[in-house]
Design a protein around this motif. Structure first.
Motif, PDB file in Angstrom:
ATOM      1  N   ASP A  38     -15.761 126.664   0.201  1.00  8.20           N
ATOM      2  CA  ASP A  38     -15.614 125.443  -0.588  1.00  8.20           C
ATOM      3  C   ASP A  38     -16.043 124.214   0.210  1.00  8.20           C
ATOM      4  OD1 ASP A  38     -14.657 127.104  -2.527  1.00  8.20           O
ATOM      5  OD2 ASP A  38     -12.566 126.452  -2.387  1.00  8.20           O
ATOM      6  N   GLU A  42     -18.993 121.677  -0.903  1.00 13.49           N
ATOM      7  CA  GLU A  42     -18.778 120.236  -1.058  1.00 13.49           C
ATOM      8  C   GLU A  42     -19.774 119.442  -0.215  1.00 13.49           C
ATOM      9  OE1 GLU A  42     -14.713 119.689  -0.012  1.00 13.49           O
ATOM     10  OE2 GLU A  42     -13.952 120.824  -1.730  1.00 13.49           O
ATOM     11  N   ARG A  46     -22.754 116.888  -1.785  1.00  8.56           N
ATOM     12  CA  ARG A  46     -22.954 115.480  -1.396  1.00  8.56           C
ATOM     13  C   ARG A  46     -24.393 115.225  -0.966  1.00  8.56           C
ATOM     14  NH1 ARG A  46     -17.890 116.414   1.126  1.00  8.56           N
ATOM     15  NH2 ARG A  46     -18.911 116.623   3.168  1.00  8.56           N
ATOM     16  N   THR A  57     -19.348 121.740  -9.950  1.00 10.55           N
ATOM     17  CA  THR A  57     -18.623 122.760  -9.197  1.00 10.55           C
ATOM     18  C   THR A  57     -17.977 123.732 -10.170  1.00 10.55           C
ATOM     19  OG1 THR A  57     -18.196 121.251  -7.355  1.00 10.55           O
ATOM     20  CG2 THR A  57     -16.807 123.214  -7.509  1.00 10.55           C
ATOM     21  N   VAL A  67     -21.586 126.111  -6.730  1.00  7.86           N
ATOM     22  CA  VAL A  67     -22.077 124.751  -6.948  1.00  7.86           C
ATOM     23  C   VAL A  67     -23.449 124.813  -7.601  1.00  7.86           C
ATOM     24  CG1 VAL A  67     -22.766 122.588  -5.845  1.00  7.86           C
ATOM     25  CG2 VAL A  67     -20.772 123.837  -4.990  1.00  7.86           C
TER      26      VAL A  67
END
Length: 382
Positions: A38, A42, A46, A57, A67
């Motif tokens: 995860d 993330e 970004r 997500t 993702v």
């Protein structure tokens, strides 16, 4: 020439690419360690957002989140397949730290597929920062449980595959930066035999030996192998018995099967069902579970045009046109089965995947990233 501009851009940013790769490799992204998967997801979300991609997500409580990064384009649609999880050969508590020795970078998941994730990101950064016009719509699908079959997002992968005109799988290329034009499908089977336990010395003839039953079956099932066509049947685990002086009452084995076409799978399935339809030893109860894990990544309508495009991109960059048809599988298998032209191995080259010795050939990062970016650009013009 745009090919040279892309290559120069990636060469200029190679140190940044390697720094990001180091960060990803030093993060535990074992399929069994959701927090690490995860975190990487993330981080990459970004990075994609910085170049104008929208991100989504796909949350899952039982495995790593997946993702999706998406950019609108000129109407045609290209799907890029990646994954966030890795295989840690000696367990999640034994992460091999990132290191560089000569042209090789080492560490868990360094080429399967953290370098591929970095290359995918920077190929798209190059297209964005160089303001390349008339790009296709681009979807980057990063599965959070690919190493376990992408079961949590399988339906979504198929959906995205149906919506795409082309699919590029960014798994690592093969030696010489060879792309993967086909992959085998795979299936597995669990066979169980139940017999009768008796004393092996006093009256073995009254028993029903479950291990012997499976041995007889395995001897026949070996005949399913056809190495000329690439069809394989491999027993991978076997267990049975409880004591050295007792005729074994229960035994079981797992086997892995690989094949290049669905017609071959149908033939295999029919042969398996026939061989396992009844026991060889009277009184044995035989049962099995047969699972098709992934269909083959095969040649579909439009594949020739896709291969030609990748070949042209390779030529413009001075990369030899080499192809491979390995036995391993990827999520591209699912997309190909939807009828979408798919080519695999569009990432950088390495070796010893899924082992503590896994490595990346650093010198392939720029050319393979350039080929990926150039191919995407060309697909937007078809």
């Amino acid at each position: 020439m745009l090919a040279n501009q892309i290559k120069d851009y990636l060469q200029l940013h190679l140190s940044d690419m390697m720094e990001l790769l180091k960060e990803l490799v030093n993060c535990n992204t074992s399929s069994d360690f959701k927090p690490g998967i995860d975190a990487v997801g993330e981080k990459l979300a970004r990075e994609f957002e910085k170049i104008g991609y929208s991100t989504e997500t796909l949350y899952n409580d039982n495995c790593g989140n997946s993702v999706i990064a998406r950019s609108e384009g000129n109407g045609s649609r290209v799907l890029l397949i990646c994954h966030l999880d890795s295989v840690f050969a000696r367990g999640t508590d034994c992460i091999e730290s990132f290191k560089i020795e000569g042209d090789r970078a080492y560490g868990n998941g360094v080429v399967d597929m953290k370098a591929c994730l970095v290359n995918c990101l920077y190929a798209l950064k190059a297209l964005h920062d160089l303001d390349v016009p008339d790009l296709p719509g681009i979807t980057v699908f990063m599965s959070g449980d690919e190493e376990k079959g992408s079961l949590s997002v399988l339906d979504r992968i198929r959906e995205e595959g149906r919506d795409a005109d082309w699919c590029l799988v960014t798994e690592g290329s093969r030696p010489g930066m060879a792309v993967v034009t086909q992959r085998k499908g795979n299936a597995y089977i669990h066979v169980h035999a139940h017999g009768r336990a008796v004393h092996a010395g006093n009256e073995p003839q009254a028993g029903r030996n479950a291990i012997e039953e499976l041995a007889l079956k395995i001897a026949r099932l070996r005949g399913l192998n056809n190495y000329d066509t690439g069809t394989t049947f491999t027993v991978t685990t076997i267990s049975g018995g409880q004591n050295r002086i007792i005729v074994p009452e229960d035994a079981s084995f797992y086997a892995d099967m690989r094949f290049y076409t669905m017609d071959e799978w149908k033939r295999l399935k029919s042969s398996l069902e026939q061989i396992l339809s009844k026991p060889d030893i009277e009184g044995i109860q035989l049962s099995y579970e047969l699972t098709l894990n992934r269909p083959p990544l095969t040649l579909v309508n439009g594949t020739d045009k896709l291969h030609k495009t990748v070949k042209e991109s390779s030529r413009e960059l001075g990369i030899p046109w080499l192809t491979s048809q390995p036995g391993g599988v990827s999520d591209g298998n699912f997309v190909s089965a939807e009828g979408t032209p798919t080519i695999d191995g569009m990432g950088p080259t390495g070796g010893m995947m899924c082992s503590p010795e896994e490595f990346l050939e650093i010198s392939t990062m720029v050319p393979c990233g350039s080929r990926l970016a150039l191919t995407i650009m060309k697909l937007g013009k078809l």
